[in-house]
Design a protein around this motif. Structure first.
Motif, mmCIF file in Angstrom:
data_model
loop_
_atom_site.group_PDB
_atom_site.id
_atom_site.type_symbol
_atom_site.label_atom_id
_atom_site.label_comp_id
_atom_site.label_asym_id
_atom_site.label_seq_id
_atom_site.Cartn_x
_atom_site.Cartn_y
_atom_site.Cartn_z
ATOM 1 N N VAL A 126 33.881 9.466 -44.712
ATOM 2 C CA VAL A 126 34.208 8.512 -43.290
ATOM 3 C C VAL A 126 34.731 6.935 -43.273
ATOM 4 O O VAL A 126 35.159 6.462 -42.587
ATOM 5 C CB VAL A 126 33.090 8.883 -42.644
ATOM 6 N N ALA A 127 33.721 6.325 -43.889
ATOM 7 C CA ALA A 127 34.135 4.576 -44.569
ATOM 8 C C ALA A 127 35.541 4.450 -45.051
ATOM 9 O O ALA A 127 35.386 4.312 -46.527
ATOM 10 C CB ALA A 127 33.350 4.234 -45.263
ATOM 11 N N ASP A 128 36.371 4.914 -45.084
ATOM 12 C CA ASP A 128 37.707 4.913 -45.499
ATOM 13 C C ASP A 128 38.233 3.905 -45.930
ATOM 14 O O ASP A 128 38.774 3.712 -47.031
ATOM 15 C CB ASP A 128 39.240 5.451 -44.332
ATOM 16 N N GLY B 104 21.390 -11.453 -44.035
ATOM 17 C CA GLY B 104 23.315 -11.829 -43.461
ATOM 18 C C GLY B 104 23.587 -10.165 -43.772
ATOM 19 O O GLY B 104 23.646 -9.824 -44.845
ATOM 20 N N ILE B 105 24.911 -9.668 -42.702
ATOM 21 C CA ILE B 105 25.463 -7.806 -43.199
ATOM 22 C C ILE B 105 26.510 -8.551 -42.820
ATOM 23 O O ILE B 105 26.597 -9.292 -41.282
ATOM 24 C CB ILE B 105 24.748 -7.172 -42.524
ATOM 25 N N VAL B 106 27.641 -8.392 -43.865
ATOM 26 C CA VAL B 106 29.343 -8.930 -43.785
ATOM 27 C C VAL B 106 29.427 -7.679 -42.810
ATOM 28 O O VAL B 106 29.685 -6.500 -42.949
ATOM 29 C CB VAL B 106 29.528 -9.297 -44.669
ATOM 30 N N LEU B 107 30.401 -7.479 -41.088
ATOM 31 C CA LEU B 107 30.554 -6.614 -40.323
ATOM 32 C C LEU B 107 32.523 -6.475 -41.012
ATOM 33 O O LEU B 107 33.083 -6.695 -40.418
ATOM 34 C CB LEU B 107 30.805 -6.279 -39.381
ATOM 35 N N SER B 108 32.952 -5.707 -42.532
ATOM 36 C CA SER B 108 34.279 -5.634 -42.550
ATOM 37 C C SER B 108 34.638 -4.172 -42.580
ATOM 38 O O SER B 108 34.431 -3.578 -43.199
ATOM 39 C CB SER B 108 34.728 -6.889 -43.506
ATOM 40 N N GLY B 109 35.544 -3.873 -41.308
ATOM 41 C CA GLY B 109 36.045 -4.713 -40.411
ATOM 42 C C GLY B 109 36.432 -3.791 -38.585
ATOM 43 O O GLY B 109 34.505 -2.778 -39.004
ATOM 44 N N GLY B 110 37.177 -4.425 -37.925
ATOM 45 C CA GLY B 110 37.014 -3.488 -36.721
ATOM 46 C C GLY B 110 37.960 -2.563 -36.703
ATOM 47 O O GLY B 110 38.794 -1.965 -35.494
ATOM 48 N N ASN B 111 39.030 -1.392 -37.925
ATOM 49 C CA ASN B 111 40.951 -1.378 -36.684
ATOM 50 C C ASN B 111 39.990 0.026 -37.558
ATOM 51 O O ASN B 111 39.595 1.098 -38.393
ATOM 52 C CB ASN B 111 41.288 -1.096 -39.002
ATOM 53 N N VAL C 161 32.925 -3.164 -31.751
ATOM 54 C CA VAL C 161 33.412 -1.963 -32.446
ATOM 55 C C VAL C 161 33.839 -2.355 -33.572
ATOM 56 O O VAL C 161 34.771 -3.357 -34.118
ATOM 57 C CB VAL C 161 34.280 -2.288 -31.298
ATOM 58 N N ILE C 162 33.063 -1.591 -34.355
ATOM 59 C CA ILE C 162 33.451 -1.983 -35.899
ATOM 60 C C ILE C 162 33.336 -0.332 -35.790
ATOM 61 O O ILE C 162 33.612 0.475 -35.922
ATOM 62 C CB ILE C 162 32.206 -1.679 -37.006
ATOM 63 N N GLU C 163 34.719 -0.393 -37.778
ATOM 64 C CA GLU C 163 34.752 0.763 -38.057
ATOM 65 C C GLU C 163 33.620 1.325 -39.253
ATOM 66 O O GLU C 163 32.754 0.774 -39.429
ATOM 67 C CB GLU C 163 35.905 0.652 -38.847
ATOM 68 N N PRO C 164 33.048 2.193 -39.484
ATOM 69 C CA PRO C 164 32.333 2.998 -40.555
ATOM 70 C C PRO C 164 32.439 1.786 -41.782
ATOM 71 O O PRO C 164 31.047 1.731 -42.009
ATOM 72 C CB PRO C 164 32.739 4.069 -41.071
ATOM 73 N N SER C 165 33.237 1.892 -42.628
ATOM 74 C CA SER C 165 32.850 0.844 -43.774
ATOM 75 C C SER C 165 32.118 -0.205 -43.209
ATOM 76 O O SER C 165 31.143 -0.604 -43.933
ATOM 77 C CB SER C 165 34.371 0.610 -43.759
ATOM 78 N N GLN D 261 24.001 8.200 -41.829
ATOM 79 C CA GLN D 261 23.924 7.424 -42.141
ATOM 80 C C GLN D 261 24.646 5.980 -41.359
ATOM 81 O O GLN D 261 23.892 5.802 -40.614
ATOM 82 C CB GLN D 261 22.828 6.810 -43.483
ATOM 83 N N ILE D 262 26.084 5.535 -42.416
ATOM 84 C CA ILE D 262 26.667 4.748 -41.432
ATOM 85 C C ILE D 262 27.126 5.514 -40.383
ATOM 86 O O ILE D 262 27.105 5.114 -39.363
ATOM 87 C CB ILE D 262 27.885 5.189 -42.471
ATOM 88 N N VAL D 263 27.636 6.700 -39.745
ATOM 89 C CA VAL D 263 27.940 6.698 -38.374
ATOM 90 C C VAL D 263 26.807 6.812 -37.508
ATOM 91 O O VAL D 263 27.032 5.860 -36.577
ATOM 92 C CB VAL D 263 28.197 7.903 -38.426
ATOM 93 N N ASP D 264 25.462 6.661 -38.021
ATOM 94 C CA ASP D 264 23.890 6.233 -36.872
ATOM 95 C C ASP D 264 24.355 5.027 -36.479
ATOM 96 O O ASP D 264 23.708 4.166 -35.599
ATOM 97 C CB ASP D 264 22.682 6.709 -37.571
ATOM 98 N N ALA D 265 24.193 4.406 -38.120
ATOM 99 C CA ALA D 265 24.011 2.892 -37.775
ATOM 100 C C ALA D 265 25.349 2.234 -37.367
ATOM 101 O O ALA D 265 25.422 1.506 -36.705
ATOM 102 C CB ALA D 265 25.152 1.996 -39.780
#
Lengths: 227, 227
Positions: free
Chosen positions: B135-137, B209-216, B180-184, B165-169
């Motif tokens: 799902v984290a394409d 610190g957690i990097v949230l990349s990206g939002g597409n 709004v973040i993407e699964p990755s 776990q990815i979708v729940d997070a």
């Protein structure tokens, strides 16, 4: 809380430790339920918008917004604030006028529940028709009596937007700004993008501050709006 | 762009003025299509992760993150960065180690495409099975050869998380952080919340610190994930 409140909002409130009593989503049942709770618990009512401390508290966000815009080198000449009961708008308009009397202060309201726009135009408090509703469910309250004269004194105009314009603006904020906002928060963006009177203003606004309040949205319900 | 890219991503790229050539979403077709475009236009390839300038550029976000955390009075002792091709992780790990050698540097990877975790454990580059997907394409690429030794040198551990776990997070970040973040982007949050090895670390991480990349993310597709 009205039984119609989004579950995400109920869960958030419960998560902060509240005891929740549900009522039917009519104004009468809300007021009756509050009376009953106050009688049995001796609690003090803090009205969500028709209260001077709420107005003052909400106004502090405008002080922060103006200061941040100024320190970024792009001071605001125009602000747009959503209006339902009017506490947020009253507080923000007092704060903006206090900091800079030349700032243009506008309100954004769903056309479907436009009592504030009609009150502003006629200088008389108005009511929305019984059962009138909007996708912007946070803005369906009638303008509070305490807020009305403050708004008459400090607001330049109240612009209305359609349900479709609200959803389109909300989608843009989600997709391109990556911020989860509820429909009520999108009304100000909708005014800036779609309201013809706003877009013909002279002189044209340059740096516009828009209050996005709030983000209590049920994701499934919101995404259904986007289909 | 692969034909499977979310339309919101294609629209954003087109909106910035790009000319888009679509290809099938296999690595071979992607590489063949790039070769064809380069031959006909004399364009220069900038590889999205196996490129030293990309690594350096991505590392600058970690400098900003560390500086912001420090100036807020809560300096980071631990960082978590998603890993796919490894450019973001390589750059962030170099930057973090350069600023503070005591920072613990972790990577987050979907279990379904865990080539980096297997490579890290065996000190040998690995491939994901053909057709493996998540799902984290944005994290399905195999670790780049340029990034592999940098990661071996600078990363403490690579933790994996399941699709659920990815979708729940992701849902938690949308609902409570209003981003709004993407699964990755949710893999790092999923590690912090759900990975048992991470949660048993001694000493326990304090400021993460957690990097949230990206939002597409295509909103309709995201809705289907949340249902």
């Amino acid at each position: 809380m009205p039984s119609s409140a989004p579950s995400v909002k109920k869960n958030a409130v419960a998560g902060y430790g509240a005891i929740i009593t549900e009522c039917r989503p009519t104004m009468k049942d809300r007021e009756d339920t509050v009376e009953t709770i106050m009688a049995s618990t001796h609690a003090t009512l803090i009205h969500p918008y028709n209260n001077s401390q709420i107005i003052a508290g909400q106004g502090t966000l405008m002080l922060e917004l103006l200061a941040q815009a100024r320190s970024s080198g792009r001071p605001l000449d125009t602000i747009i604030v959503p209006v339902g009961g009017g506490g947020l708008l009253a507080g923000c308009s007092i704060a903006a006028r206090g900091v800079d009397p030349s700032i243009r202060v506008f309100a954004a309201e769903p056309l479907a529940v436009d009592d504030a726009a009609r009150a502003f135009a006629s200088n008389t408090l108005m009511q929305n028709p019984a059962g009138a509703t909007s996708v912007a469910d946070g803005l369906t309250a009638n303008l509070g009596a305490l807020n009305f004269p403050i708004i008459m004194d400090n607001v330049d105009s109240i612009f209305t937007v359609t349900e479709t314009q609200i959803v389109d603006a909300m989608r843009l904020v989600w997709e391109r700004m990556k911020i989860v906002i509820e429909p009520s928060a999108a009304t100000g963006v909708a005014v800036a993008l779609f309201n013809e009177e706003f877009r013909r203003l002279e002189p044209a606004p340059r740096n516009i501050g828009i209050v996005l309040s709030g983000g209590n949205v049920d994701l499934i319900r919101a995404l259904e709006l986007f289909k």
